[in-house]
Write a protein that holds these residues in place. Sequence first.
Motif, PDB file in Angstrom:
ATOM      1  N   GLY A 170      12.884  55.689 -17.117  1.00  0.00           N
ATOM      2  CA  GLY A 170      13.261  55.101 -15.834  1.00  0.00           C
ATOM      3  C   GLY A 170      12.645  53.728 -15.623  1.00  0.00           C
ATOM      4  N   VAL A 171      11.393  53.584 -16.043  1.00  0.00           N
ATOM      5  CA  VAL A 171      10.735  52.278 -15.954  1.00  0.00           C
ATOM      6  C   VAL A 171      11.455  51.269 -16.853  1.00  0.00           C
ATOM      7  N   ALA A 172      11.831  51.706 -18.052  1.00  0.00           N
ATOM      8  CA  ALA A 172      12.532  50.813 -18.983  1.00  0.00           C
ATOM      9  C   ALA A 172      13.905  50.417 -18.443  1.00  0.00           C
ATOM     10  N   VAL A 173      14.639  51.376 -17.889  1.00  0.00           N
ATOM     11  CA  VAL A 173      15.963  51.081 -17.317  1.00  0.00           C
ATOM     12  C   VAL A 173      15.822  50.116 -16.141  1.00  0.00           C
ATOM     13  N   THR A 174      14.832  50.344 -15.299  1.00  0.00           N
ATOM     14  CA  THR A 174      14.611  49.462 -14.153  1.00  0.00           C
ATOM     15  C   THR A 174      14.264  48.049 -14.608  1.00  0.00           C
ATOM     16  N   THR A 175      13.366  47.940 -15.575  1.00  0.00           N
ATOM     17  CA  THR A 175      12.970  46.624 -16.086  1.00  0.00           C
ATOM     18  C   THR A 175      14.157  45.895 -16.710  1.00  0.00           C
ATOM     19  N   ALA A 176      14.926  46.601 -17.523  1.00  0.00           N
ATOM     20  CA  ALA A 176      16.089  45.986 -18.172  1.00  0.00           C
ATOM     21  C   ALA A 176      17.117  45.529 -17.137  1.00  0.00           C
ATOM     22  N   THR A 177      17.307  46.316 -16.096  1.00  0.00           N
ATOM     23  CA  THR A 177      18.274  45.951 -15.059  1.00  0.00           C
ATOM     24  C   THR A 177      17.807  44.726 -14.287  1.00  0.00           C
ATOM     25  N   VAL A 178      16.514  44.648 -13.986  1.00  0.00           N
ATOM     26  CA  VAL A 178      15.983  43.474 -13.292  1.00  0.00           C
ATOM     27  C   VAL A 178      16.169  42.224 -14.160  1.00  0.00           C
ATOM     28  N   VAL A 179      15.846  42.326 -15.447  1.00  0.00           N
ATOM     29  CA  VAL A 179      16.005  41.181 -16.354  1.00  0.00           C
ATOM     30  C   VAL A 179      17.474  40.761 -16.428  1.00  0.00           C
ATOM     31  N   LEU A 180      18.381  41.730 -16.532  1.00  0.00           N
ATOM     32  CA  LEU A 180      19.810  41.424 -16.573  1.00  0.00           C
ATOM     33  C   LEU A 180      20.268  40.745 -15.289  1.00  0.00           C
ATOM     34  N   ALA A 181      19.785  41.236 -14.152  1.00  0.00           N
ATOM     35  CA  ALA A 181      20.180  40.639 -12.867  1.00  0.00           C
ATOM     36  C   ALA A 181      19.657  39.220 -12.733  1.00  0.00           C
ATOM     37  N   VAL A 182      18.433  38.974 -13.171  1.00  0.00           N
ATOM     38  CA  VAL A 182      17.888  37.613 -13.121  1.00  0.00           C
ATOM     39  C   VAL A 182      18.733  36.694 -13.991  1.00  0.00           C
ATOM     40  N   TRP A 183      19.075  37.161 -15.188  1.00  0.00           N
ATOM     41  CA  TRP A 183      19.867  36.316 -16.082  1.00  0.00           C
ATOM     42  C   TRP A 183      21.271  36.064 -15.539  1.00  0.00           C
ATOM     43  N   VAL A 184      21.932  37.100 -15.013  1.00  0.00           N
ATOM     44  CA  VAL A 184      23.327  36.942 -14.597  1.00  0.00           C
ATOM     45  C   VAL A 184      23.450  35.977 -13.416  1.00  0.00           C
ATOM     46  N   TRP A 185      22.380  35.804 -12.637  1.00  0.00           N
ATOM     47  CA  TRP A 185      22.397  34.860 -11.529  1.00  0.00           C
ATOM     48  C   TRP A 185      21.846  33.491 -11.930  1.00  0.00           C
ATOM     49  N   SER A 186      21.442  33.331 -13.183  1.00  0.00           N
ATOM     50  CA  SER A 186      20.900  32.050 -13.640  1.00  0.00           C
ATOM     51  C   SER A 186      22.038  31.100 -14.037  1.00  0.00           C
ATOM     52  N   PRO A 187      21.766  29.813 -14.069  1.00  0.00           N
ATOM     53  CA  PRO A 187      22.778  28.844 -14.502  1.00  0.00           C
ATOM     54  C   PRO A 187      23.228  29.089 -15.958  1.00  0.00           C
ATOM     55  N   SER A 188      22.367  29.673 -16.760  1.00  0.00           N
ATOM     56  CA  SER A 188      22.717  29.941 -18.158  1.00  0.00           C
ATOM     57  C   SER A 188      23.939  30.851 -18.279  1.00  0.00           C
ATOM     58  N   ALA A 189      24.063  31.801 -17.382  1.00  0.00           N
ATOM     59  CA  ALA A 189      25.185  32.727 -17.432  1.00  0.00           C
ATOM     60  C   ALA A 189      26.517  32.037 -17.102  1.00  0.00           C
ATOM     61  N   ALA A 190      26.444  30.956 -16.356  1.00  0.00           N
ATOM     62  CA  ALA A 190      27.657  30.251 -15.930  1.00  0.00           C
ATOM     63  C   ALA A 190      28.151  29.248 -16.972  1.00  0.00           C
ATOM     64  N   ARG A 191      27.295  28.900 -17.922  1.00  0.00           N
ATOM     65  CA  ARG A 191      27.728  27.940 -18.944  1.00  0.00           C
ATOM     66  C   ARG A 191      28.679  28.610 -19.920  1.00  0.00           C
ATOM     67  N   PRO A 192      29.681  27.880 -20.379  1.00  0.00           N
ATOM     68  CA  PRO A 192      30.593  28.449 -21.381  1.00  0.00           C
ATOM     69  C   PRO A 192      29.854  28.745 -22.671  1.00  0.00           C
ATOM     70  N   ARG A 193      30.433  29.656 -23.453  1.00  0.00           N
ATOM     71  CA  ARG A 193      29.856  30.020 -24.750  1.00  0.00           C
ATOM     72  C   ARG A 193      29.669  28.755 -25.585  1.00  0.00           C
ATOM     73  N   GLY A 194      28.590  28.657 -26.292  1.00  0.00           N
ATOM     74  CA  GLY A 194      28.311  27.476 -27.097  1.00  0.00           C
ATOM     75  C   GLY A 194      27.521  26.427 -26.331  1.00  0.00           C
ATOM     76  N   GLY A 195      27.304  26.630 -25.045  1.00  0.00           N
ATOM     77  CA  GLY A 195      26.476  25.735 -24.254  1.00  0.00           C
ATOM     78  C   GLY A 195      27.168  24.471 -23.778  1.00  0.00           C
ATOM     79  N   ALA A 196      28.478  24.297 -24.058  1.00  0.00           N
ATOM     80  CA  ALA A 196      29.189  23.103 -23.580  1.00  0.00           C
ATOM     81  C   ALA A 196      29.238  23.104 -22.062  1.00  0.00           C
ATOM     82  N   ARG A 197      29.212  21.939 -21.501  1.00  0.00           N
ATOM     83  CA  ARG A 197      29.234  21.855 -20.020  1.00  0.00           C
ATOM     84  C   ARG A 197      30.553  21.368 -19.536  1.00  0.00           C
TER      85      ARG A 197
END
Length: 140
Positions: A113-140
């Motif tokens: 449960g601790v691992a699932v919670t930690t992984a979900t928090v990390v995923l949520a932080v990433w999905v709301w980061s600008p990195s998630a919005a960039r197209p594949r390959g990093g092109a802007r």
Amino acid sequence: MKTLVRPVRARRGPGLSLWSLRITVTVYLVMVLAQPVLAGLFLTGNVDAIAVHGVVGSTLSALGLVLVAATAVYLVRRGRLWVLPAVVLLFLAAGLQTGLGYSRVLQVHIPLGVAVTTATVVLAVWVWSPSAARPRGGAR
């Protein structure tokens, strides 16, 4: 004779696939974060909290399928290749977590449960980061 050429507008900001993923991950995160609170309420004497804990856990398993689907759409549209295997592992871990909880195998249920919670928090932080919005390959 003039030909009309329409300028190609660059799409700005996240698309529908990313917004779907963000919303799904956020709902998933809220439910995951509710789990230790519900378990704690049970341990402090609120016996009804364990029933809600079980329902939320089962719902997380179903929502995990929606999360996998939203991630697959995101991957096809613009996403990073690592996200889908990570979400599939999270889905499998949450399913195992539910089974272990109903089986009362707490020596594995709690650390998982601790691992699932930690992984979900990390995923949520990433999905709301600008990195998630960039197209594949990093092109802007």
